[in-house]
Design a protein around this motif. Sequence first.
Motif, mmCIF file in Angstrom:
data_model
loop_
_atom_site.group_PDB
_atom_site.id
_atom_site.type_symbol
_atom_site.label_atom_id
_atom_site.label_comp_id
_atom_site.label_asym_id
_atom_site.label_seq_id
_atom_site.Cartn_x
_atom_site.Cartn_y
_atom_site.Cartn_z
ATOM 1 N N VAL A 63 74.783 13.061 56.249
ATOM 2 C CA VAL A 63 73.416 13.434 56.630
ATOM 3 C C VAL A 63 72.483 12.228 56.630
ATOM 4 O O VAL A 63 71.663 12.057 57.534
ATOM 5 C CB VAL A 63 72.870 14.521 55.682
ATOM 6 N N PHE A 64 72.632 11.371 55.617
ATOM 7 C CA PHE A 64 71.728 10.226 55.473
ATOM 8 C C PHE A 64 72.485 8.915 55.699
ATOM 9 O O PHE A 64 73.687 8.812 55.424
ATOM 10 C CB PHE A 64 71.086 10.220 54.079
ATOM 11 N N GLN A 65 71.750 7.915 56.176
ATOM 12 C CA GLN A 65 72.332 6.592 56.400
ATOM 13 C C GLN A 65 71.643 5.581 55.500
ATOM 14 O O GLN A 65 70.428 5.649 55.292
ATOM 15 C CB GLN A 65 72.166 6.173 57.863
ATOM 16 N N PHE A 66 72.413 4.637 54.993
ATOM 17 C CA PHE A 66 71.895 3.618 54.086
ATOM 18 C C PHE A 66 72.155 2.236 54.663
ATOM 19 O O PHE A 66 73.118 2.032 55.418
ATOM 20 C CB PHE A 66 72.558 3.767 52.706
ATOM 21 N N PRO A 67 71.304 1.260 54.353
ATOM 22 C CA PRO A 67 71.484 -0.095 54.882
ATOM 23 C C PRO A 67 72.855 -0.648 54.500
ATOM 24 O O PRO A 67 73.440 -0.234 53.490
ATOM 25 C CB PRO A 67 70.351 -0.888 54.217
ATOM 26 N N PRO A 68 73.383 -1.575 55.306
ATOM 27 C CA PRO A 68 74.698 -2.165 55.015
ATOM 28 C C PRO A 68 74.760 -2.754 53.609
ATOM 29 O O PRO A 68 73.835 -3.426 53.165
ATOM 30 C CB PRO A 68 74.829 -3.263 56.078
ATOM 31 N N GLY A 69 75.843 -2.456 52.919
ATOM 32 C CA GLY A 69 76.034 -2.974 51.571
ATOM 33 C C GLY A 69 75.350 -2.159 50.492
ATOM 34 O O GLY A 69 75.455 -2.490 49.312
ATOM 35 N N GLN A 70 74.630 -1.091 50.883
ATOM 36 C CA GLN A 70 73.947 -0.260 49.901
ATOM 37 C C GLN A 70 74.547 1.145 49.896
ATOM 38 O O GLN A 70 75.002 1.638 50.920
ATOM 39 C CB GLN A 70 72.443 -0.184 50.193
ATOM 40 N N LEU A 75 75.330 9.059 44.983
ATOM 41 C CA LEU A 75 76.773 8.827 45.046
ATOM 42 C C LEU A 75 77.214 7.771 44.048
ATOM 43 O O LEU A 75 78.308 7.855 43.469
ATOM 44 C CB LEU A 75 77.173 8.426 46.467
ATOM 45 N N THR A 76 76.353 6.755 43.817
ATOM 46 C CA THR A 76 76.673 5.731 42.814
ATOM 47 C C THR A 76 76.758 6.342 41.427
ATOM 48 O O THR A 76 77.669 6.057 40.649
ATOM 49 C CB THR A 76 75.605 4.615 42.832
ATOM 50 N N CYS A 77 75.770 7.208 41.130
ATOM 51 C CA CYS A 77 75.756 7.886 39.829
ATOM 52 C C CYS A 77 76.982 8.781 39.679
ATOM 53 O O CYS A 77 77.610 8.826 38.617
ATOM 54 C CB CYS A 77 74.471 8.690 39.698
ATOM 55 N N LEU A 78 77.369 9.490 40.758
ATOM 56 C CA LEU A 78 78.540 10.358 40.723
ATOM 57 C C LEU A 78 79.809 9.546 40.478
ATOM 58 O O LEU A 78 80.699 9.965 39.742
ATOM 59 C CB LEU A 78 78.637 11.123 42.049
ATOM 60 N N TYR A 91 66.229 4.397 52.885
ATOM 61 C CA TYR A 91 67.353 4.900 53.676
ATOM 62 C C TYR A 91 66.795 5.639 54.883
ATOM 63 O O TYR A 91 65.566 5.630 55.125
ATOM 64 C CB TYR A 91 68.263 5.795 52.823
ATOM 65 N N PHE A 92 67.648 6.281 55.669
ATOM 66 C CA PHE A 92 67.224 6.907 56.915
ATOM 67 C C PHE A 92 67.766 8.332 57.002
ATOM 68 O O PHE A 92 68.903 8.598 56.594
ATOM 69 C CB PHE A 92 67.722 6.102 58.127
ATOM 70 N N ASN A 93 66.928 9.244 57.542
ATOM 71 C CA ASN A 93 67.416 10.604 57.744
ATOM 72 C C ASN A 93 68.167 10.707 59.071
ATOM 73 O O ASN A 93 68.397 9.698 59.738
ATOM 74 C CB ASN A 93 66.259 11.619 57.660
ATOM 75 N N ASP A 94 68.518 11.920 59.474
ATOM 76 C CA ASP A 94 69.338 12.080 60.675
ATOM 77 C C ASP A 94 68.577 11.781 61.968
ATOM 78 O O ASP A 94 69.163 11.689 63.045
ATOM 79 C CB ASP A 94 69.922 13.499 60.743
ATOM 80 N N LYS A 95 67.242 11.607 61.845
ATOM 81 C CA LYS A 95 66.439 11.243 63.021
ATOM 82 C C LYS A 95 66.051 9.778 62.988
ATOM 83 O O LYS A 95 65.135 9.342 63.697
ATOM 84 C CB LYS A 95 65.195 12.127 63.086
ATOM 85 N N GLN A 96 66.697 9.022 62.108
ATOM 86 C CA GLN A 96 66.467 7.594 61.954
ATOM 87 C C GLN A 96 65.071 7.263 61.426
ATOM 88 O O GLN A 96 64.565 6.159 61.627
ATOM 89 C CB GLN A 96 66.712 6.847 63.269
ATOM 90 N N LYS A 97 64.443 8.228 60.766
ATOM 91 C CA LYS A 97 63.158 7.952 60.134
ATOM 92 C C LYS A 97 63.405 7.289 58.785
ATOM 93 O O LYS A 97 64.219 7.746 57.980
ATOM 94 C CB LYS A 97 62.368 9.242 59.925
ATOM 95 N N GLU A 98 62.694 6.194 58.536
ATOM 96 C CA GLU A 98 62.864 5.465 57.284
ATOM 97 C C GLU A 98 62.189 6.208 56.132
ATOM 98 O O GLU A 98 61.065 6.679 56.246
ATOM 99 C CB GLU A 98 62.265 4.060 57.408
ATOM 100 N N ILE A 99 62.897 6.307 55.015
ATOM 101 C CA ILE A 99 62.397 6.998 53.828
ATOM 102 C C ILE A 99 62.496 6.038 52.650
ATOM 103 O O ILE A 99 63.521 5.363 52.476
ATOM 104 C CB ILE A 99 63.232 8.256 53.524
ATOM 105 N N THR A 100 61.431 5.959 51.854
ATOM 106 C CA THR A 100 61.450 5.131 50.654
ATOM 107 C C THR A 100 61.006 5.975 49.469
ATOM 108 O O THR A 100 59.934 6.595 49.511
ATOM 109 C CB THR A 100 60.547 3.898 50.798
#
Length: 469
Positions: A63-70, A75-78, A91-100
């Motif tokens: 569903v979500f995309q993260f910058p390369p290497g991140q 998921l890291t906690c899991l 990171y970015f949602n499925d519409k490529q909107k940046e979220i911080t």
Amino acid sequence: MSSSMPHSTLDTFLRIYEHILDRMNEGVHVIDAMGTTIVYNHKMTELESMARQDVLHKPLSEVFQFPPGQESTLLTCLRTGNSIRNTRQTYFNDKQKEITTINNTYPIIENGQIVGAMEIANDVTKMERLIRENLLQKNGSRYTFEQIIGKSTPILDVIENAKRAARTSSSVLVVGETGAGKELFVQSIHNASLRAAGPLISQNCAALPDSLIEGLLFGTARGAFTGAVERPGLFEQAEGGTLFLDEINSLSMPLQAKLLRALQEKSIRRIGDTKDRSIDVRIVAAINEDPVEAIANQHLRKDLYYRLGVVTLFLPPLRERKEDIPILTSHFIEKYNELFQMEVTSVSEDVLQFFWEHDWPGNVRELQHLIEGAMNLMIDETTIRYDHLPLHFLRRTPASVVVPVQQQPSVLSFTEDGRSLKETMQEFETAYIHHVVDRYNGNISRAAKELQISRQSLQYRLRKLGIKG
């Protein structure tokens, strides 16, 4: 939760938990051991601009995309089983909107096994805005060019010229009518300049007589006059920053001459002192009349104008950029919705028509105060109507546009219909107010006098009872 709990009770508890989660001010996102979303509260849908059905029961990595290497903090906690505290993530949602967001992420462990991970997220955009506002408040300013509202050519041209002026330390003269936004531009210039870290000191030159303004500007030396103490003036307080002098045309000619000398020599002398003090201050001045007329009327020295007007910005009055009225109106409605905890969404067609036809002598400030005043008179409505406008605007309404009051009986006939006292009193109040307003042909002031209540109180009752006057 006990496995022996009845199914109906379990369902009730789950609904309660879901209700609580959706009322939280933080985003909550929970995944299971496979990385699939199992909890996604309402605040999280707002932070990530995602519909709940597009995230729930789907692998987070799809569903979500993260910058390369991140990697997602969830998921890291899991994967590691370690908590992650106060971590900023973009990171970015499925519409490529940046979220911080700023996240606190925790593993969910049962019987020594990691069965999922949960994340509590905060909108970093709001946090950063608060930090930025606090920093701006420290140097005496809070506005930047990004906060100037308007898309019309006149205002965009001035903004562009102001941004260019911000790159230097030359003096600036801002010319504009009262309420046109002079101080907003001055603060924006300061915050976009190399002096942004320094102070911004503002002084309205019309607020004090010359005898006081001189000491305020240049400072005083001990013993200069009875009770005088050693005190730095505004020039010294603004060292390394910007000094904004509003309504400079209100200063007397002798004081304007002293100001001109300070600008030319880059030094000042405190009242009663014998030595000059060097200053490093950028001067931004404002005037509320045409400089040529001010010089002709001996309100402004010609040589001071040439010294101050190295860069001159002419702010357009609102009547010359009426295409900005809708966006300004929306901005002020949003502002007072937040302040008053209201949900106003629009203005009616007749109000918008009035806005277009009005000449706006008070400019943007007048529009802002009008919106604020109208929203103070509203109850649960979502649209600003003409009768919500402040009284001094309603008085301008021509008699020809007054909506005639419907004829109402002057006497109530009582029937045995089982109505409550409250309902009966409301019907009587409605009928009587109708009767009085109608008797004065819709004249609210005369009707209010007859009813021995204030005009504002009568208007409130007209709206509450649904009577058109």
